[in-house]
Motif scaffolding. Structure first.
Motif, PDB file in Angstrom:
ATOM      1  N   SER A  42       0.697  -1.449  -0.009  1.00  0.00           N
ATOM      2  CA  SER A  42       0.381   0.051   0.065  1.00  0.00           C
ATOM      3  C   SER A  42       1.362   1.197  -0.371  1.00  0.00           C
ATOM      4  O   SER A  42       0.733   2.304  -1.279  1.00  0.00           O
ATOM      5  CB  SER A  42      -1.019   0.082   0.985  1.00  0.00           C
ATOM      6  OG  SER A  42      -2.111   0.949   1.420  1.00  0.00           O
ATOM      7  N   ARG A  43       1.744   0.935   1.193  1.00  0.00           N
ATOM      8  CA  ARG A  43       2.547   2.590   1.172  1.00  0.00           C
ATOM      9  C   ARG A  43       3.234   2.591  -0.316  1.00  0.00           C
ATOM     10  O   ARG A  43       3.399   2.952  -1.263  1.00  0.00           O
ATOM     11  CB  ARG A  43       3.842   2.120   2.192  1.00  0.00           C
ATOM     12  CG  ARG A  43       3.080   2.816   3.097  1.00  0.00           C
ATOM     13  CD  ARG A  43       4.068   2.839   4.513  1.00  0.00           C
ATOM     14  NE  ARG A  43       5.205   1.886   4.491  1.00  0.00           N
ATOM     15  CZ  ARG A  43       5.137   0.646   5.709  1.00  0.00           C
ATOM     16  NH1 ARG A  43       4.262   0.585   6.535  1.00  0.00           N
ATOM     17  NH2 ARG A  43       5.464  -0.684   5.802  1.00  0.00           N
ATOM     18  N   GLU A  44       3.807   1.615  -0.692  1.00  0.00           N
ATOM     19  CA  GLU A  44       4.583   1.506  -2.595  1.00  0.00           C
ATOM     20  C   GLU A  44       3.378   1.898  -3.706  1.00  0.00           C
ATOM     21  O   GLU A  44       4.174   2.896  -4.226  1.00  0.00           O
ATOM     22  CB  GLU A  44       5.127  -0.014  -2.928  1.00  0.00           C
ATOM     23  CG  GLU A  44       6.550  -0.530  -1.966  1.00  0.00           C
ATOM     24  CD  GLU A  44       7.757   0.680  -1.990  1.00  0.00           C
ATOM     25  OE1 GLU A  44       8.416   1.444  -2.578  1.00  0.00           O
ATOM     26  OE2 GLU A  44       8.170   0.834  -0.453  1.00  0.00           O
ATOM     27  N   LYS A  45       2.482   1.807  -3.823  1.00  0.00           N
ATOM     28  CA  LYS A  45       1.333   1.836  -4.349  1.00  0.00           C
ATOM     29  C   LYS A  45       1.393   3.613  -4.045  1.00  0.00           C
ATOM     30  O   LYS A  45       1.585   4.740  -5.396  1.00  0.00           O
ATOM     31  CB  LYS A  45       0.002   2.045  -3.809  1.00  0.00           C
ATOM     32  CG  LYS A  45       0.665  -0.062  -5.001  1.00  0.00           C
ATOM     33  CD  LYS A  45      -1.459  -0.195  -4.111  1.00  0.00           C
ATOM     34  CE  LYS A  45      -1.103  -2.000  -5.091  1.00  0.00           C
ATOM     35  NZ  LYS A  45      -2.553  -2.467  -4.413  1.00  0.00           N
ATOM     36  N   ALA A  46       1.224   4.428  -2.848  1.00  0.00           N
ATOM     37  CA  ALA A  46       1.256   5.425  -2.093  1.00  0.00           C
ATOM     38  C   ALA A  46       2.012   6.307  -3.125  1.00  0.00           C
ATOM     39  O   ALA A  46       2.348   7.330  -3.364  1.00  0.00           O
ATOM     40  CB  ALA A  46       0.357   5.810  -0.831  1.00  0.00           C
ATOM     41  N   ALA A  47       3.443   5.853  -3.023  1.00  0.00           N
ATOM     42  CA  ALA A  47       4.374   6.489  -2.591  1.00  0.00           C
ATOM     43  C   ALA A  47       5.162   6.887  -4.871  1.00  0.00           C
ATOM     44  O   ALA A  47       5.466   7.463  -5.335  1.00  0.00           O
ATOM     45  CB  ALA A  47       5.805   5.717  -2.347  1.00  0.00           C
ATOM     46  N   ASP A  48       4.366   5.450  -5.499  1.00  0.00           N
ATOM     47  CA  ASP A  48       4.677   5.439  -7.075  1.00  0.00           C
ATOM     48  C   ASP A  48       4.001   6.738  -7.342  1.00  0.00           C
ATOM     49  O   ASP A  48       4.246   7.563  -8.672  1.00  0.00           O
ATOM     50  CB  ASP A  48       4.301   4.641  -7.275  1.00  0.00           C
ATOM     51  CG  ASP A  48       4.244   4.468  -8.637  1.00  0.00           C
ATOM     52  OD1 ASP A  48       5.315   4.074  -9.657  1.00  0.00           O
ATOM     53  OD2 ASP A  48       3.117   4.605  -9.114  1.00  0.00           O
ATOM     54  N   VAL A  49       2.872   6.882  -6.678  1.00  0.00           N
ATOM     55  CA  VAL A  49       1.509   7.743  -7.531  1.00  0.00           C
ATOM     56  C   VAL A  49       2.363   9.542  -6.930  1.00  0.00           C
ATOM     57  O   VAL A  49       2.532  10.290  -7.615  1.00  0.00           O
ATOM     58  CB  VAL A  49       0.178   7.316  -7.127  1.00  0.00           C
ATOM     59  CG1 VAL A  49      -0.386   8.866  -7.781  1.00  0.00           C
ATOM     60  CG2 VAL A  49      -0.570   6.400  -7.924  1.00  0.00           C
ATOM     61  N   ALA A  50       2.661   9.328  -6.031  1.00  0.00           N
ATOM     62  CA  ALA A  50       3.422  10.908  -5.408  1.00  0.00           C
ATOM     63  C   ALA A  50       4.452  11.043  -6.107  1.00  0.00           C
ATOM     64  O   ALA A  50       4.145  12.815  -6.545  1.00  0.00           O
ATOM     65  CB  ALA A  50       3.319  10.346  -4.014  1.00  0.00           C
TER      66      ALA A  50
END
Length: 199
Positions: A50-58
């Motif tokens: 979940s964190r990695e998905k958010a960081a990718d979009v950020a």
């Protein structure tokens, strides 16, 4: 109000988030590849993804509030993600038949502008029905198993696979709305329509 971004291509997550906050968000699909990570518990794994998905979009945007999630089904300690084809779906459903399983979601709310991030998890216990080979075959023929953790969709015909639930129903569908609402409050978003601060 800050722009809200859903980091998911999932139609059901889009529908669930719309239920919570209305159609006031954008979708930016994460290009993060959910690889296997050794040594993590199911809870730690979904929070990591979940964190990695958010960081990718950020990394693609300058501002906004990102919501991302990752859900797995756990049966007898084994993590069951999305099936890789019909045969995989059949094996998953045979394993789930008659078992008490868990749906575990990791969910991240990230403010791109401030760099703040909240990542939490939700666990729902599910009692699955006994399923014959014929029943499993018919269910797979509905097409619902594709792209679904554990090879079933509780919000569709998969509802008849589930005898009992203890916990958040929406978590089983892929987005735990109660926990998400509390997380959004922490970054100043009131799901009833008022911004509470943190602009």
């Amino acid at each position: 109000m800050k722009q809200i971004i859903l980091a998911s291509a999932s139609q059901r997550r889009k529908e669930l988030l719309s239920m919570l906050i209305g159609p006031v968000f954008e979708i930016v699909v994460s290009s993060y590849d959910e690889r296997e990570v050794e040594g993590l518990t199911p809870v730690d794994l979904v929070m990591f993804h979940s964190r990695e998905k958010a960081a990718d979009v950020a990394g693609k945007l300058d501002e906004g509030i990102i919501i991302s999630a990752d859900t797995v089904v756990v049966c007898n300690g084994d993590i069951m993600g999305k099936p890789n084809g019909v045969n995989d779906a059949k094996m998953m459903l045979k394993k789930l038949s008659g078992k008490k399983i868990q749906a575990i979601s990791g969910i991240t709310v990230m403010d791109i502008g401030t760099g703040s991030e909240i990542t939490e998890h939700e666990i729902t216990d599910i009692q699955m029905r006994q399923m014959s080979d014929s029943f499993i075959r018919k269910y797979i023929n509905t097409g619902e198993t594709e792209g679904k953790a554990g090879a079933f969709a509780i919000q569709g015909k998969g509802s008849i696979l589930v005898g009992r639930i203890e916990g958040d129903f929406f978590n089983v569908a892929g987005l735990p709305l109660f926990r998400l609402s509390l997380m959004l409050e922490k970054v100043g978003i009131d799901v009833l329509g008022e911004v509470t601060g943190n602009e």
